[in-house]
Every structure is written in structure tokens, then in C-alpha cells.
Design a protein around this motif. Structure first.
Motif, PDB file in Angstrom:
ATOM      1  N   LYS A 154      -3.782  22.040 -42.653  1.00  0.00           N
ATOM      2  CA  LYS A 154      -3.898  21.046 -43.729  1.00  0.00           C
ATOM      3  C   LYS A 154      -5.134  20.177 -43.537  1.00  0.00           C
ATOM      4  O   LYS A 154      -5.850  19.862 -44.496  1.00  0.00           O
ATOM      5  CB  LYS A 154      -2.640  20.174 -43.784  1.00  0.00           C
ATOM      6  N   PRO A 163      -1.494  24.525 -53.741  1.00  0.00           N
ATOM      7  CA  PRO A 163      -0.105  24.271 -53.361  1.00  0.00           C
ATOM      8  C   PRO A 163       0.873  25.178 -54.103  1.00  0.00           C
ATOM      9  O   PRO A 163       0.556  25.720 -55.160  1.00  0.00           O
ATOM     10  CB  PRO A 163       0.104  22.800 -53.747  1.00  0.00           C
ATOM     11  N   VAL A 164       2.060  25.323 -53.529  1.00  0.00           N
ATOM     12  CA  VAL A 164       3.103  26.130 -54.174  1.00  0.00           C
ATOM     13  C   VAL A 164       3.447  25.582 -55.545  1.00  0.00           C
ATOM     14  O   VAL A 164       3.697  26.331 -56.493  1.00  0.00           O
ATOM     15  CB  VAL A 164       4.360  26.184 -53.276  1.00  0.00           C
ATOM     16  N   ASN A 165       3.457  24.269 -55.672  1.00  0.00           N
ATOM     17  CA  ASN A 165       3.845  23.650 -56.943  1.00  0.00           C
ATOM     18  C   ASN A 165       2.644  23.369 -57.839  1.00  0.00           C
ATOM     19  O   ASN A 165       2.661  22.448 -58.645  1.00  0.00           O
ATOM     20  CB  ASN A 165       4.614  22.353 -56.688  1.00  0.00           C
ATOM     21  N   SER A 194       7.445  25.779 -42.410  1.00  0.00           N
ATOM     22  CA  SER A 194       6.619  25.370 -43.553  1.00  0.00           C
ATOM     23  C   SER A 194       7.432  25.230 -44.835  1.00  0.00           C
ATOM     24  O   SER A 194       6.855  24.941 -45.897  1.00  0.00           O
ATOM     25  CB  SER A 194       5.498  26.388 -43.772  1.00  0.00           C
ATOM     26  N   ASN A 196       9.305  23.100 -46.330  1.00  0.00           N
ATOM     27  CA  ASN A 196       9.258  21.894 -47.162  1.00  0.00           C
ATOM     28  C   ASN A 196       7.842  21.361 -47.347  1.00  0.00           C
ATOM     29  O   ASN A 196       7.655  20.206 -47.731  1.00  0.00           O
ATOM     30  CB  ASN A 196      10.145  20.807 -46.545  1.00  0.00           C
ATOM     31  N   ASN A 198       4.506  21.775 -49.438  1.00  0.00           N
ATOM     32  CA  ASN A 198       4.003  22.387 -50.666  1.00  0.00           C
ATOM     33  C   ASN A 198       2.658  23.079 -50.490  1.00  0.00           C
ATOM     34  O   ASN A 198       2.242  23.878 -51.333  1.00  0.00           O
ATOM     35  CB  ASN A 198       3.885  21.329 -51.766  1.00  0.00           C
ATOM     36  N   GLU A 199       1.972  22.785 -49.393  1.00  0.00           N
ATOM     37  CA  GLU A 199       0.661  23.392 -49.187  1.00  0.00           C
ATOM     38  C   GLU A 199       0.741  24.867 -48.814  1.00  0.00           C
ATOM     39  O   GLU A 199      -0.275  25.569 -48.864  1.00  0.00           O
ATOM     40  CB  GLU A 199      -0.093  22.659 -48.067  1.00  0.00           C
ATOM     41  N   TRP A 201       2.669  28.753 -48.991  1.00  0.00           N
ATOM     42  CA  TRP A 201       3.471  29.664 -49.793  1.00  0.00           C
ATOM     43  C   TRP A 201       4.380  30.485 -48.878  1.00  0.00           C
ATOM     44  O   TRP A 201       3.981  30.878 -47.781  1.00  0.00           O
ATOM     45  CB  TRP A 201       2.559  30.601 -50.579  1.00  0.00           C
TER      46      TRP A 201
END
Length: 314
Positions: A154, A163-165, A194, A196, A198-199, A201
């Protein structure tokens, strides 16, 4: 080394920059960090005790044998990117008696963060390229080690991370849309540490069916079943086609003076690229293509040529 494809994403014609990344043919390297392996550090922690014993035999001959069959790439991560690779398959451990994360495959490779700094430098110099990093094997790592590696990733990539989101559906993950943002790196991380964050996948977001064979005919049968059987979900997600052969003990024993590079990789690449030639990228077609020694055998150009078969999709 051929660097014609250093900026191939940025050089794509506009219609192809509007196609999801999951529908482009993307060159990838298998065991990307297994270059420049260090025989002096001994057998790595991913190998069983029997291989460790082999490594201790015959005044270094055992380690030389392990090295010849463990090295999967001849060039560094930076050189792979400059040659056109955009997916990196990363196997990581914390080297015993140190706090440092290293690549490994039979033997120990480069420090992870040192090599990844070169990835960031590549992206800084080539701002229209997008790189996928897949951390999918871990050894000798507890929760504290994972936390440190994730924190380092990160810190290194920062706003380059997708990010995932992200506010894009899989079908909207096009180069054109990504270029409107600072994001350039997608990291897949196959450990619950990993979950939780969002960075990063999850590994299920990038299926990678393993042929697990040393026979080119079996490899092609495996790939053909997946391709014609529509085993790939039509959901806009990524998918890996592995063009590699996995040598068994018998293969190695019958080629004691050989190597993965000379005895196996050419057969794998030849069979895979012949199979690939009449295939097409797309939602259930070809996406990421994985190979050993990807700067050889016309691997990268052959994969990229498949994108010439694409037309603009609305």
C-alpha cells in the motif's frame, strides 16, 4: 531483449481501449520472480525435505540441478514489463532468519519490495500501462508477515492501486476509463489477511486453471476443453490461460543435464502458441496468457497479435 511492446497498451487504437481488460489478450509470465535464483542461500522453504537433501549433495551439483529446473524466467520483473508482460505471477516467502520477503521457487530469488520498486518506476515512465500483480503462493509467513507485506504494498503503490470497490463494473474496466484516474495496478492476494482491505482483490477474481501435466498433448486437450466448454464465466472477470508444462520427477531424471528452459519450455510454448493462433480474445475467450521464458519463442508478440481480431464493442 525486444522492447517494441514496452507501451503496447498506450499504443492500442482507440476502439480497443474501450474494451474491458478482461476481454483483451494480455501476456503474463509464470513464476515471474523465479529469475536470478541464488544457489548460495540453499533450497527454499517451498520444497519438501527430499529436495533439501538433494541440494546438499555432490559439492553443489544438487543445487545446480535444482536451479536448472526452478528458473522459469531469464529476465527481471522490469525487463519483463519492458518486453510487454502485464501480468506477474508472484510466489513469496519470508526468508528464514530474516525479516525480508523474497521471491522463491526451489531457491530464493530477489527481495520482493526491491523488485516491485522497479515496477513502480516502469509505471511512472509509461503512464498508460496497467499491471496486474498476483500474489498466489505464500511460504513461512504468519499474520504479522502478511500485515507487513500488505502495508509495504500500500505504501509503495498508493494511489496507483485499483481498489476492489472501484466505481467501475467489470465491463467498465477499460483502459480508457482507467486512464481517467491515477490507478494503474491491480493486486490479487490469496490470503485471508487481505480480506477487509479494499486495495486488494481476492484470488477467486482471477481464475487460473492449472493443466498440471508434462505432456503437450494433455495440455492442449485441457485448454481446448476449457475454451470450447465455456468454462470461463461470462461475467467480465479476468481469466488465465496457462501455457506451461510441469515437469515430474521422471522428466527431470531423464534430463539430468537438461533444464526447464531447454527441455520443457520450448515444447510448452510451441504447443500453446499453435493452439492459441486460431483463438480469439473476448468475454469467454482468451485473456491473460501465461508462459515460461516469455521473452523467447515469439510468446509476447503471438499473444498480442490476437488483439488484432477484436472490434469495438459498445
Amino acid at each position: 531483449m525486444d522492447t517494441r511492446y514496452r507501451c503496447w497498451m498506450g499504443d492500442l487504437p482507440p476502439p480497443l481501449t474501450q474494451i474491458p481488460l478482461s476481454c483483451l489478450a494480455i501476456p503474463g509470465s509464470h513464476d515471474s520472480g523465479a529469475y536470478g535464483l541464488d544457489k548460495s542461500a540453499g533450497v527454499s522453504v517451498d520444497e519438501p525435505k527430499s529436495i533439501s537433501v538433494l541440494g546438499s549433495l555432490c559439492c553443489g551439483a544438487g543445487l545446480s540441478l535444482i536451479s536448472r529446473w526452478s528458473v522459469t524466467q531469464d529476465i527481471s520483473l522490469l525487463q519483463q514489463l519492458e518486453a510487454g508482460v502485464r501480468y506477474l505471477d508472484l510466489r513469496v516467502c519470508v526468508k528464514p532468519e530474516t525479516a525480508d520477503a523474497h521471491f522463491l521457487h526451489g531457491l530464493y530469488g530477489s527481495k520482493v519490495m526491491t523488485a516491485l520498486k522497479e515496477v513502480k518506476e516502469f509505471l511512472n515512465k509509461n503512464p498508460k500501462e496497467v499491471v496486474l500483480l498476483d500474489f498466489n503462493h505464500f511460504h513461512n509467513m504468519d499474520a504479522i508477515c502478511h500485515k507487513q507485506l500488505l502495508t509495504d504494498l500500500k505504501r509503495l503503490f498508493g494511489t496507483l492501486l485499483v481498489p476492489v470497490n472501484v466505481n467501475l463494473s467489470p465491463w467498465q474496466m477499460t483502459l480508457e476509463n482507467i486512464w481517467k484516474t491515477p490507478m494503474r495496478v491491480i493486486i490479487f492476494y490469496s490470503d485471508k489477511s487481505s480480506a477487509n482491505m479494499n486495495e486488494f482483490w481476492p484470488s477467486f477474481a482471477i481464475p487460473s486453471p492449472w493443466p498440471n501435466t508434462s505432456d503437450p498433448r494433455v495440455l492442449i486437450e485441457f485448454l481446448e476443453r476449457n475454451y470450447n466448454g465455456n468454462h470461463r464465466d461470462n461475467n467480465g472477470g479476468f481469466y488465465i490461460w496457462q501455457g506451461v508444462l510441469t515437469p515430474g520427477t521422471g522428466t527431470i531424471l531423464s534430463h539430468l543435464c537438461g533444464s526447464l528452459k531447454d527441455s520443457v519450455a520450448p515444447r510448452a510454448s510451441r504447443a500453446f502458441l499453435e493452439w492459441l493462433a486460431n483463438k480469439k480474445p473476448g468475454p469467454q475467450g482468451i485473456n491473460i496468457c501465461l508462459g515460461d521464458f516469455v521473452h523467447l519463442h515469439d510468446f509476447i508478440p503471438s499473444v498480442l497479435r490476437l488483439n488484432n481480431k477484436l472490434s469495438h464493442r459498445k
